[in-house]
Design a protein around this motif. Structure first.
Motif, PDB file in Angstrom:
ATOM      1  N   ARG A 117       4.178  56.732  60.779  1.00 44.20           N
ATOM      2  CA  ARG A 117       4.181  57.394  59.482  1.00 44.20           C
ATOM      3  C   ARG A 117       2.986  58.334  59.322  1.00 44.20           C
ATOM      4  NH1 ARG A 117       7.638  55.271  55.773  1.00 44.20           N
ATOM      5  NH2 ARG A 117       7.291  57.328  54.850  1.00 44.20           N
ATOM      6  N   GLY A 118       1.928  58.129  60.096  1.00 44.39           N
ATOM      7  CA  GLY A 118       0.797  59.051  60.085  1.00 44.39           C
ATOM      8  C   GLY A 118      -0.124  58.953  58.886  1.00 44.39           C
ATOM      9  N   PHE A 119      -0.115  57.818  58.185  1.00 46.64           N
ATOM     10  CA  PHE A 119      -0.973  57.664  57.011  1.00 46.64           C
ATOM     11  C   PHE A 119      -2.381  57.181  57.357  1.00 46.64           C
ATOM     12  CE2 PHE A 119       3.190  57.300  54.876  1.00 46.64           C
ATOM     13  CZ  PHE A 119       2.994  58.165  53.811  1.00 46.64           C
ATOM     14  N   ASP A 203     -14.860  54.515  56.530  1.00 38.87           N
ATOM     15  CA  ASP A 203     -14.646  55.448  57.635  1.00 38.87           C
ATOM     16  C   ASP A 203     -14.854  56.882  57.163  1.00 38.87           C
ATOM     17  OD1 ASP A 203     -12.840  57.263  59.429  1.00 38.87           O
ATOM     18  OD2 ASP A 203     -13.002  55.374  60.534  1.00 38.87           O
ATOM     19  N   PRO A 204     -15.465  57.734  57.985  1.00 38.77           N
ATOM     20  CA  PRO A 204     -15.692  59.133  57.588  1.00 38.77           C
ATOM     21  C   PRO A 204     -14.419  59.889  57.215  1.00 38.77           C
ATOM     22  CG  PRO A 204     -16.952  58.596  59.557  1.00 38.77           C
ATOM     23  CD  PRO A 204     -16.044  57.432  59.303  1.00 38.77           C
ATOM     24  N   ALA A 205     -13.287  59.462  57.765  1.00 35.64           N
ATOM     25  CA  ALA A 205     -12.029  60.183  57.530  1.00 35.64           C
ATOM     26  C   ALA A 205     -11.300  59.742  56.265  1.00 35.64           C
ATOM     27  CB  ALA A 205     -11.101  60.014  58.732  1.00 35.64           C
ATOM     28  N   THR A 206     -11.797  58.707  55.593  1.00 38.47           N
ATOM     29  CA  THR A 206     -11.080  58.137  54.446  1.00 38.47           C
ATOM     30  C   THR A 206     -10.717  59.168  53.397  1.00 38.47           C
ATOM     31  OG1 THR A 206     -12.190  55.997  54.762  1.00 38.47           O
ATOM     32  CG2 THR A 206     -11.182  56.411  52.613  1.00 38.47           C
ATOM     33  N   ARG A 207     -11.681  59.941  52.947  1.00 44.72           N
ATOM     34  CA  ARG A 207     -11.451  60.877  51.853  1.00 44.72           C
ATOM     35  C   ARG A 207     -10.524  62.024  52.265  1.00 44.72           C
ATOM     36  NH1 ARG A 207     -14.977  60.340  47.500  1.00 44.72           N
ATOM     37  NH2 ARG A 207     -16.608  58.789  47.780  1.00 44.72           N
ATOM     38  N   THR A 208     -10.656  62.495  53.493  1.00 45.33           N
ATOM     39  CA  THR A 208      -9.811  63.594  53.960  1.00 45.33           C
ATOM     40  C   THR A 208      -8.361  63.151  54.098  1.00 45.33           C
ATOM     41  OG1 THR A 208     -11.663  64.641  55.113  1.00 45.33           O
ATOM     42  CG2 THR A 208      -9.447  65.263  55.817  1.00 45.33           C
ATOM     43  N   PHE A 209      -8.141  61.965  54.653  1.00 43.57           N
ATOM     44  CA  PHE A 209      -6.774  61.459  54.776  1.00 43.57           C
ATOM     45  C   PHE A 209      -6.156  61.259  53.390  1.00 43.57           C
ATOM     46  CE2 PHE A 209      -7.441  61.121  59.174  1.00 43.57           C
ATOM     47  CZ  PHE A 209      -6.270  60.706  59.806  1.00 43.57           C
ATOM     48  N   GLN A 210      -6.950  60.722  52.451  1.00 42.53           N
ATOM     49  CA  GLN A 210      -6.445  60.567  51.082  1.00 42.53           C
ATOM     50  C   GLN A 210      -6.052  61.911  50.492  1.00 42.53           C
ATOM     51  OE1 GLN A 210      -8.674  58.257  47.947  1.00 42.53           O
ATOM     52  NE2 GLN A 210      -8.819  60.264  46.964  1.00 42.53           N
ATOM     53  N   ALA A 211      -6.901  62.912  50.687  1.00 45.61           N
ATOM     54  CA  ALA A 211      -6.644  64.240  50.120  1.00 45.61           C
ATOM     55  C   ALA A 211      -5.357  64.840  50.659  1.00 45.61           C
ATOM     56  CB  ALA A 211      -7.821  65.162  50.430  1.00 45.61           C
ATOM     57  N   PHE A 212      -5.165  64.789  51.970  1.00 48.98           N
ATOM     58  CA  PHE A 212      -3.969  65.376  52.566  1.00 48.98           C
ATOM     59  C   PHE A 212      -2.705  64.638  52.135  1.00 48.98           C
ATOM     60  CE2 PHE A 212      -6.527  67.207  56.379  1.00 48.98           C
ATOM     61  CZ  PHE A 212      -6.964  68.248  55.569  1.00 48.98           C
TER      62      PHE A 212
END
Length: 311
Positions: A117-119, A203-212
């Motif tokens: 699913r890529g989440f 994780d550093p990617a948390t906010r970016t993944f949430q945004a996308f």
């Protein structure tokens, strides 16, 4: 062999009891009326709502995820129906027809845990993030053509990420040098290289993944549409319960309830009668320490409850 993805329903008893006028946990199966589970997920809330309904009661569920809709087939109950669409379509229900409306805004564990699913940035998979995999543009497809300023705005607005600019520039630079991003691990690694500091344990990617995810699914716009529709479809005395998992969602719900839980005066017509309040706020509920211990993903949940006035 097909993998089974488990899901723990957040605020299960609290959310369902909030929908009924007595506000208790007495699930005796005696409630009439039509209720709505606006995000079926894996059906935890829906099954408990059905256990509370009388033979005359009805439950309508919504969900954009085709896997969730497939899961709903396990409910063999004539009182239940589901619509394969987002809750932005709530306004299509008859005016004043709903006795209780529940919105659980969280991403389900099967969506997060299934790499396909890529989440999630924790497992490598295609960079998709669509709630409805049968339509629309994936995150990978959008990032393949989006400009730096567009990507920056999305990360900053929906992820509240202070390194939005460097992340966006790195995404476009990578696209020009080696082709567009296509997997979750590629995006997570790129973001980690740009985020210089991060809260402990996050994780550093948390906010970016949430945004996308929020952007590609138009989650906040859909929430606003559904909240406005609730004023039309809820009957007098009908209950609204919304479970949110991050500040952007909760802020929208909080402000919506506050706005409609007071009389509004038109400054241009000081002698005109005020616009009457349409909701009564019944407060907020957070998961217990016991629930958080058993399901750490519930720790950020906040449920706000309101009741439609007779006006």
């Amino acid at each position: 062999m097909e993998t089974t993805w488990n899901h723990a329903t957040v605020l299960l008893n609290e959310a369902v009891s909030a929908l009924f006028s007595d506000g208790t946990n007495d699930f005796s199966g005696a409630e009439d009326g039509t209720y709505v589970d606006a995000t079926f997920g894996r059906g935890g809330h829906s099954r408990l709502i059905l256990s509370r309904l009388s033979s005359a009661g009805r439950l309508i569920a919504f969900d954009k995820d085709p896997q969730a809709v497939a899961e709903s087939a396990s409910i063999a109950d004539a009182r239940f129906s589901i619509r394969h669409e987002g809750f932005a379509h709530l306004g299509e229900l008859p005016v004043g027809s709903v006795a209780g409306l529940l919105m659980d805004l969280g991403v389900s564990s099967p969506q997060i845990d299934n790499p396909a699913r890529g989440f999630s940035f924790r497992n490598d998979g295609p960079l998709d993030m669509r709630m409805d995999t049968t339509r629309g543009e994936s995150v990978a497809e959008w990032l393949a053509t989006a400009e730096v300023n567009q990507i920056t705005e999305v990360i900053r607005e929906y992820g509240e990420e202070r390194f939005a600019g460097p992340i966006a520039k790195a995404i476009v630079a990578r696209r020009q040098e080696r082709g567009p991003l296509s997997t979750t691990s590629e995006l997570a690694q790129l973001v980690a290289e740009q985020v210089k500091t991060r809260e402990p344990g996050k994780d550093p990617a948390t906010r970016t993944f949430q945004a996308f995810r929020i952007f590609i699914n138009a989650e906040l716009e859909e929430l606003q549409q559904a909240l406005e529709a609730s004023l039309s479809v809820l009957q007098p005395g009908g209950r609204l319960a919304v479970i949110s998992f991050h500040s952007l969602e909760d802020r929208i719900v909080k402000q919506f309830i506050a706005k409609h839980a007071r009389e509004e005066y038109d400054r241009r017509a000081p002698f005109a009668a005020p616009k009457v309040m349409q909701l009564v706020s019944l407060g907020r509920v957070k998961p217990s320490e016991e629930e958080i211990k058993g399901n750490p993903r519930s720790r950020s949940a906040i449920m706000r409850v309101a009741q439609r006035t007779a006006a």
